[in-house]
Write a protein that holds these residues in place. Structure first.
Motif, PDB file in Angstrom:
ATOM      1  N   CYS A 221      -1.369   0.585   9.456  1.00  0.00           N
ATOM      2  CA  CYS A 221      -1.330   1.134   8.098  1.00  0.00           C
ATOM      3  C   CYS A 221      -2.172   2.397   8.078  1.00  0.00           C
ATOM      4  O   CYS A 221      -3.273   2.434   8.620  1.00  0.00           O
ATOM      5  CB  CYS A 221      -1.901   0.102   7.128  1.00  0.00           C
ATOM      6  N   ALA A 222      -1.639   3.443   7.475  1.00  0.00           N
ATOM      7  CA  ALA A 222      -2.311   4.738   7.494  1.00  0.00           C
ATOM      8  C   ALA A 222      -3.197   4.951   6.278  1.00  0.00           C
ATOM      9  O   ALA A 222      -3.749   6.023   6.095  1.00  0.00           O
ATOM     10  CB  ALA A 222      -1.254   5.847   7.573  1.00  0.00           C
ATOM     11  N   CYS A 223      -3.339   3.911   5.440  1.00  0.00           N
ATOM     12  CA  CYS A 223      -4.050   4.120   4.183  1.00  0.00           C
ATOM     13  C   CYS A 223      -5.532   3.757   4.304  1.00  0.00           C
ATOM     14  O   CYS A 223      -5.903   2.914   5.108  1.00  0.00           O
ATOM     15  CB  CYS A 223      -3.428   3.263   3.089  1.00  0.00           C
TER      16      CYS A 223
ATOM     17  N   CYS B 117       1.605   3.527   2.178  1.00  0.00           N
ATOM     18  CA  CYS B 117       2.460   3.723   3.351  1.00  0.00           C
ATOM     19  C   CYS B 117       3.362   2.521   3.575  1.00  0.00           C
ATOM     20  O   CYS B 117       4.351   2.591   4.302  1.00  0.00           O
ATOM     21  CB  CYS B 117       1.641   4.034   4.604  1.00  0.00           C
ATOM     22  N   GLY B 118       3.025   1.405   2.950  1.00  0.00           N
ATOM     23  CA  GLY B 118       3.897   0.242   2.990  1.00  0.00           C
ATOM     24  C   GLY B 118       3.636  -0.725   4.139  1.00  0.00           C
ATOM     25  O   GLY B 118       4.202  -1.810   4.177  1.00  0.00           O
ATOM     26  N   GLN B 119       2.751  -0.344   5.081  1.00  0.00           N
ATOM     27  CA  GLN B 119       2.629  -1.149   6.309  1.00  0.00           C
ATOM     28  C   GLN B 119       1.428  -2.082   6.314  1.00  0.00           C
ATOM     29  O   GLN B 119       1.233  -2.818   7.283  1.00  0.00           O
ATOM     30  CB  GLN B 119       2.553  -0.233   7.539  1.00  0.00           C
ATOM     31  N   LEU B 120       0.636  -2.071   5.249  1.00  0.00           N
ATOM     32  CA  LEU B 120      -0.581  -2.882   5.245  1.00  0.00           C
ATOM     33  C   LEU B 120      -0.261  -4.343   5.547  1.00  0.00           C
ATOM     34  O   LEU B 120       0.659  -4.916   4.975  1.00  0.00           O
ATOM     35  CB  LEU B 120      -1.262  -2.777   3.878  1.00  0.00           C
TER      36      LEU B 120
ATOM     37  N   CYS C 223       0.863  -1.180   0.000  1.00  0.00           N
ATOM     38  CA  CYS C 223       0.000   0.000   0.000  1.00  0.00           C
ATOM     39  C   CYS C 223       0.904   1.236   0.000  1.00  0.00           C
ATOM     40  O   CYS C 223       2.116   1.100   0.186  1.00  0.00           O
ATOM     41  CB  CYS C 223      -0.907   0.002   1.230  1.00  0.00           C
TER      42      CYS C 223
HETATM   43 ZN   LIG Z   1      -0.692   1.615   4.181  1.00  0.00          ZN
END
Ligand SMILES: [Zn+2]
Ligand SMILES: Nc1ncnc2c1ncn2[C@@H]1O[C@H](COP(=O)(O)OP(=O)(O)OP(=O)(O)O)[C@@H](O)[C@H]1O
Ligand SMILES: [Mg+2]
Length: 489
Positions: free
Chosen positions: A360-362, A350-353, A348
């Motif tokens: 995740c901030a998305c 932010c990369g953290q999904l 995603c």
């Molecule tokens: Zn994310």
């Protein structure tokens, strides 16, 4: 007086035979070049005149006509300089003409008469061999390349004077030198530097063995780029005919940096700001794109989602056909482009999904938008899709060093050999039932079905198995990370 010199011009990665005819006639002293020369060829007149004068030759004040045949073919580059200069000298009676017909002449002239290297000397050597031309005159810097095949005798010359010595029969051809084949360290680093990530390492090995396109999805810093860069180090070296083809591509592009034939498979990693033309080629020339430069090797697209969607879509032709067709005006040139595609991306923006330790901030909308930057048909091409999980510091420190590239490469080479020699291993009935159950329960497409079978066959070959069994299909099914679980992949 008329003299005829044999030369060549490039069309894609192929050298086309040319005849350079020079005629001296009464009239205003000038050099006229006819026969569809491009700007660089037209400018040869100025270079050649200066080079002849500075090398100490006196050209009679006549009208010099240089005709490039066949007339209908566009001639490009500065590689015809030397042929034009020798033709003028022969036509003027300053050099003998009797050996001209045995020679293929290539080279760009500097104003002082020295020779500069030119692209395409290996394709030209292949052409000379086809045409039965026994000798070749090339700039010094292109000698090793021209000698890389069993072809014409080669004179690698430093300047115009030395080239004239060839016409006079005063120079013996160069001997092919045995190139030292010192072991080279795996390019891009050794696999034993990668800690943990056993699943992704295995996927890399399977991709290498079967030439499957590979997509790695994972958070920042988990080692995706690191893994991808180590792929070329586990691929078997180029076979002779592959090496000739790949070296021709680099020769024609003027990118040959080492003497002799390429040995390692090319690894190309263009930045995501590249254009469609940069990727598949085009423009005047036409110039080879990254897809062609990656022929017989690896095309690595890091940060896949950052590439322009339209840019990526131009890859569909080489992925389907193994070549690209470049049309310019009424002329079409086909360039080979068969490569293993490797790509890496974050799950995603932010990369953290999918991580449990970091949120995740998305929003679902931004995630969907991010994924849609890579089209479905392109995603479908990746027979192997793996999630590369984050590597917690604790695991990182405790993870033992993995196998080195040499050990993995040996298994890959053995599997490839079986792949090339033997018929595809049959699929066991039980394996087929498992495959169909997986397809139904995971809702996979027919295309996924074929991909899983292809990958399962490679895994069986790696395994040294005589048939594709349930375990092989089971592992291959795991390599559909994106289709299996689109929410967290
Ligand atoms: Zn994310
Ligand atoms: N599995 C690993 N083993 C050893 N070192 C690692 C590993 N993963 C990451 N590293 C270290 O972290 C650095 C960054 O890794 P890498 O660039 O491969 O991450 P990435 O997954 O491509 O991240 P991004 O999504 O930000 O591009 C590496 O240069 C390496 O030093
Ligand atoms: Mg990276």
């Amino acid at each position: 007086m008329l003299a005829r010199v044999r030369s060549a011009t490039l069309l894609g990665i192929e050298a086309i035979p040319l005849s350079v005819e020079c005629d001296l006639s009464p009239g205003i002293p000038q050099v006229l070049i006819v026969g569809l020369p491009d700007a660089a060829v037209r400018e040869a007149a100025a270079r050649v005149r200066a080079a002849l004068r500075n090398a100490g030759f006196r050209i009679p004040p006549r009208r010099i006509t240089v005709s490039l045949a066949p007339a209908g073919l566009r001639k490009q580059g500065a590689g015809l300089d030397l042929a034009i200069a020798l033709g003028i000298l022969a036509a003027a009676g300053e050099a003998p003409r009797d050996r001209l017909d045995r020679l293929l002449v290539l080279g760009e002239l500097a104003l002082d008469g020295r020779l500069r290297g030119v692209p395409g000397c290996l394709p030209a050597a292949l052409m000379a061999r086809r045409e039965g031309i026994p000798e070749m005159v090339v700039p010094d810097g292109n000698r090793a390349e021209a000698l890389a095949i069993r072809g014409p005798a080669v004179h690698g010359v430093a300047d115009l004077l030395e080239a004239v010595r060839v016409l006079r029969g005063e120079r013996t051809p160069d001997q092919p030198r045995e190139l030292a084949s010192a072991p080279v360290p795996p390019p891009g680093g050794d696999l034993n530097e990668v800690r943990g990530q056993a699943h992704a390492r295995r996927a890399l090995e399977v991709a290498a063995a079967g030439g499957h396109h590979l997509l790695m999805v994972g958070p920042p810093g988990c080692g995706k780029t690191m893994l991808a860069r180590r792929l070329s180090g586990i691929l078997p070296p180029l076979r002779q005919e592959e090496a000739i083809e790949a070296t021709c591509i680099y020769s024609a592009a003027g990118l040959l940096r080492e003497p002799g034939l390429l040995r390692l498979r090319p690894f190309r990693a263009p930045h995501h700001t590249i254009s469609g033309v940069g990727l598949v080629g085009g423009g005047p020339g036409p110039r080879a794109g990254e897809a062609t430069l990656a022929h017989h090797g690896v095309l690595f697209l890091d940060e896949l989602a950052e590439f322009g969607r339209a840019t990526l879509d131009v890859l569909r032709q080489p992925l389907e056909e193994g070549s690209v067709l470049i049309t310019r005006g009424n002329r079409a040139v086909r360039l080979p482009a068969r490569f293993t595609l490797v790509a890496a991306m974050n799950p995603c923006p932010c990369g953290q999904l999918g991580r449990t330790d970091r949120p995740c901030a998305c929003t679902p909308a931004t995630v969907a938008n991010y994924r849609s930057r890579v089209s479905g048909p392109l995603l479908d091409r990746f027979d192997i899709q793996v999630e590369v999980p984050p590597l917690p510091l604790r695991d990182f420190e405790n993870a033992p060093a993995g196998e080195d590239s040499a050990a993995v490469g040996a298994r890959v080479a053995a599997a490839r050999e079986r792949l090339d020699r033997e018929p595809a291993p049959p699929v066991e009935g039980e394996a087929r039932r498992i495959l169909h159950r997986a397809i139904r329960s995971l809702g996979l497409s027919a295309r996924a079905h074929d991909a899983i079978l292809r990958v399962a066959r490679t895994i069986a070959l790696l395994d040294g198995a005589a048939s594709v069994g349930p375990a092989h299909v089971g592992e291959a099914t795991q390599y559909r990370a994106l289709e299996r679980d689109p929410g967290s992949a």
